[in-house]
Enzyme design. Structure first.
Site, PDB file in Angstrom:
ATOM      1  N   PRO A   1     -38.291  -1.668   6.030  1.00 11.03           N
ATOM      2  CA  PRO A   1     -38.922  -0.168   6.184  1.00 11.03           C
ATOM      3  C   PRO A   1     -39.028  -0.516   7.841  1.00 11.03           C
ATOM      4  CG  PRO A   1     -40.056  -1.955   5.263  1.00 11.03           C
ATOM      5  CD  PRO A   1     -38.599  -2.465   5.919  1.00 11.03           C
ATOM      6  N   GLU A   2     -38.986   1.123   8.402  1.00  9.38           N
ATOM      7  CA  GLU A   2     -39.052   1.658  10.278  1.00  9.38           C
ATOM      8  C   GLU A   2     -40.795   1.710  10.269  1.00  9.38           C
ATOM      9  OE1 GLU A   2     -36.107   4.418  10.768  1.00  9.38           O
ATOM     10  OE2 GLU A   2     -34.982   3.380   9.554  1.00  9.38           O
TER      11      GLU A   2
ATOM     12  N   HIS B   1     -43.265 -12.574  -7.052  1.00  5.03           N
ATOM     13  CA  HIS B   1     -42.527 -12.937  -5.786  1.00  5.03           C
ATOM     14  C   HIS B   1     -43.419 -13.516  -4.961  1.00  5.03           C
ATOM     15  CE1 HIS B   1     -38.485 -12.338  -7.560  1.00  5.03           C
ATOM     16  NE2 HIS B   1     -38.778 -11.172  -7.505  1.00  5.03           N
TER      17      HIS B   1
ATOM     18  N   ARG C   1     -37.017 -11.234  -1.256  1.00  5.21           N
ATOM     19  CA  ARG C   1     -35.646 -11.893  -0.395  1.00  5.21           C
ATOM     20  C   ARG C   1     -36.139 -12.475  -0.320  1.00  5.21           C
ATOM     21  NH1 ARG C   1     -33.114  -5.178   0.017  1.00  5.21           N
ATOM     22  NH2 ARG C   1     -32.529  -4.888  -2.238  1.00  5.21           N
TER      23      ARG C   1
ATOM     24  N   ARG D   1     -27.347   2.145  29.396  1.00  2.00           N
ATOM     25  CA  ARG D   1     -26.620   1.609  29.166  1.00  2.00           C
ATOM     26  C   ARG D   1     -25.096   1.654  28.739  1.00  2.00           C
ATOM     27  NH1 ARG D   1     -30.774  -1.274  25.919  1.00  2.00           N
ATOM     28  NH2 ARG D   1     -32.115  -2.020  27.501  1.00  2.00           N
TER      29      ARG D   1
END
Length: 284
Positions: free
Chosen positions: A2-3, A96, A116, A158
């Site tokens: 998820p973002e 889960h 997971r 950067r």
């Protein structure tokens, strides 16, 4: 994973359903879910009992629930498959289920489900209102603390590819692979464009694109490619239907009709339009 938009959707649900509720009991069903809480499951449960959840906060991809009684919070990272669900206490445990919070009002549980087990929850002190483990993470583009001029200065310094910079959570938080590709398409920037070649106006255009793409995703509940991302009620997001380039290899660009290209990128993929997003020339 998820973002920012997906995590913000979950945060809003938590703010609605758990704010102001007192914890009656905490149960840890899998120790890996609290692996970063060093004192262990017993101490974790004991410290949560009787505490009230004061609000739901977010920075980038992290969520936290400040607690009553101390400058402390319950911090959560969803990882690849973590879900924070608001569930009727009479409902059987999910397959889960890793951590469960019950409340004194006998209302819906808060359950952390993670197929997971890459996600985690932990108790942590707050530093200036932010959990100590994530204090180093940069503000995200929706926070008042986000300084666009400073971001532009650090971005140009950067000397890397623009997409790598967007994924650097110490520079700007919350942007992941999907929304980086979508924002770069909107700004007509190739993912390999060197950051030092970007002008300040172009950086401002890119930041605006990041905000626009994420805002649109928020309106549609985030992006769901499978059943692993859901909001607190177990519902999927629908922004996947509106993606312009991500996952659209060989389909026509909606802007110019050129087939979308997929390139390998950092053990993942990067999608772009070869015509709208010209690849930078290699230095001689």
């Amino acid at each position: 994973m998820p973002e920012l938009p997906e995590v913000e959707v979950v945060r809003r649900g938590l703010a609605q359903w758990v704010t102001g509720r007192e914890i009656a009991a905490a149960e840890v069903l899998h120790p890996r879910a609290i692996r970063r809480h060093v004192p262990g499951a017993g101490e974790f449960a004991a410290r949560l009992k009787g505490r009230t959840l004061l609000s739901a906060e977010r920075r980038g991809k992290y969520l936290w629930l400040p607690l009553s009684g101390a400058e402390e919070a319950l911090l959560a990272h969803l990882g690849m498959s973590g879900q924070l669900l608001v569930v009727d206490p009479g409902k059987p445990p999910e397959k889960h289920l890793r951590v469960r919070l019950r409340f004194e009002d006998s209302g819906p549980d808060l359950r952390f489900v993670d197929q997971r087990t890459f996600g985690h929850v932990m108790l942590t002190p707050l530093v200036s209102g932010v959990p100590a483990p994530i204090a180093h993470i940069a503000p995200d583009p929706f926070e008042p603390a986000f300084d666009e001029a400073e971001f532009a200065r650090r971005l140009r310094a950067r000397r890397t590819e623009i997409k790598r910079a967007l994924l650097d959570q110490s520079l700007i938080s919350g942007v992941g692979n999907i929304y980086a590709d979508e924002a770069l398409w909107m700004a007509k920037l190739h993912w390999a464009r060197p950051t030092q070649t970007l002008t300040r106006p172009k950086i401002a255009e890119l930041v605006s694109a990041v905000r626009t793409v994420m805002s649109a995703a928020l309106e549609q509940g985030g992006t769901s490619f499978d059943s692993l991302y859901v909001n607190v009620n177990g519902e999927s997001g629908y922004f996947e239907r509106s993606l312009e380039v991500y996952g659209r290899r060989d389909r026509p660009c909606s802007r110019c009709g050129t087939p979308i290209r997929r390139d390998p990128f950092m053990n993942r993929s990067s999608y772009s339009c070869p015509r709208c997003q010209r690849r930078p020339r290699s230095p001689r």
